[in-house]
Design an enzyme around this catalytic site. Structure first.
Site, PDB file in Angstrom:
ATOM      1  CB  CYS A   1      -0.856  -0.028   1.261  1.00 28.56           C
ATOM      2  SG  CYS A   1      -1.840   1.452   1.528  1.00 28.56           S
TER       3      CYS A   1
ATOM      4  CB  CYS B   1      -2.988   4.078  -5.437  1.00 28.01           C
ATOM      5  SG  CYS B   1      -4.299   3.242  -4.509  1.00 28.01           S
TER       6      CYS B   1
HETATM    7  N1  DGL Z   1      -3.946   0.732  -1.860  1.00 32.62           N
HETATM    8  C1  DGL Z   1      -3.675   1.957  -1.167  1.00 32.62           C
HETATM    9  C2  DGL Z   1      -2.401   2.597  -1.722  1.00 32.62           C
HETATM   10  O1  DGL Z   1      -1.612   1.952  -2.394  1.00 32.62           O
HETATM   11  C3  DGL Z   1      -4.702   3.048  -1.197  1.00 32.62           C
HETATM   12  C4  DGL Z   1      -6.113   2.813  -1.017  1.00 32.62           C
HETATM   13  C5  DGL Z   1      -6.708   3.555   0.148  1.00 32.62           C
HETATM   14  O2  DGL Z   1      -6.930   4.770   0.083  1.00 32.62           O
HETATM   15  O3  DGL Z   1      -6.901   2.872   1.128  1.00 32.62           O
HETATM   16  O4  DGL Z   1      -2.161   3.743  -1.477  1.00 32.62           O
END
Ligand code: DGL
Length: 224
Positions: A69, A180
């Site tokens: 993430c 993301c």
């Molecule tokens: N998957 C998360 C990232 O890579 C973002 C998603 C969220 O806002 O929770 O930043």
């Protein structure tokens, strides 16, 4: 065993990339769907949530933890590394450097969450590589909601992708960085929208190779 966590199912793209090169490696994936999205939460809260995920992964016996993430990496990876000094952590970082190097127009679009754009990691990397290259930053939180709902194609998704990508493409961006881990799930739609104008830059495969290397280092140290 390698542990992965994300706010939701986004980070599965990193897990899938890893399993393509290390298909026999045992893995655990935790999605904090109860607290998804992380993108607009204060960084102290993201640290607290990330810590809970790491505790659970370590309790399951993970020897390497992948912060799959970008938002959690930006907010928490320094803290996690200092709190678990014996655990190797692999994090996510928007691939602005390879995008900037390969861009011909000198304009790069970056899609990420507010939390990622506000983090020290993104600020320092983009400032370091920015010589002559213009980064256009775009927060696309609605992409996270689409992916969490399992809606990754169709008219609504394409309209949402067009709305975010067209301004970047019109500004001359020939590289679109996915900052993301939810966004690679929409990659086919993005490729359709950007066809002939921009390439989509997804760091999942590079991160997967990094995880494999870290795992090899851990094992070679353990066998010495
Ligand atoms: N998957 C998360 C990232 O890579 C973002 C998603 C969220 O806002 O929770 O930043």
């Amino acid at each position: 065993m390698v542990g992965f966590f994300d706010s939701g199912i986004g980070g599965r793209c990193v897990l899938d990339a890893f399993l393509r090169i290390c298909p026999d490696e045992p893995t655990v994936y935790l999605a904090d769907t109860e607290h998804c999205p992380y993108g607009n939460r204060p960084s102290e809260e993201v640290v607290r949530l990330s810590r809970r995920m790491v505790e659970r992964l370590i309790a399951r016996g993970c020897e390497v933890v992948v912060v799959a993430c970008n938002t959690a990496t930006a907010a928490a990876i320094d803290t996690l590394r200092s709190e678990w000094p014996s655990i190797p952590f692999v994090g996510m970082e928007p691939a602005v450097k390879p995008a900037a190097i390969s861009s011909k127009t000198g304009v790069v679009g970056v899609l990420a969450t507010r939390g990622t754009f506000g983090g020290r990691l993104y600020r320092t990397t983009s400032a370091r590589v920015s010589g002559g290259v213009r980064f256009i930053e775009c927060v696309a939180d609605e992409f996270v909601s689409f992916v969490e709902r399992g809606e990754t194609s169709g008219i609504r998704v394409e309209a949402a992708v067009r709305k975010r990508l067209e301004p970047l493409l019109d500004a001359g961006a020939d590289r679109i960085v996915l900052g993301c881990t939810h966004f690679p799930h929409l990659r086919p739609v993005m490729e359709k929208v950007a066809a002939g104008r921009a390439e989509i830059v997804d760091p999942s495969d590079a991160v997967a190779r990094r995880i494999r290397d870290v795992l090899q280092e851990v094992r070679s140290c353990a066998s010495k």
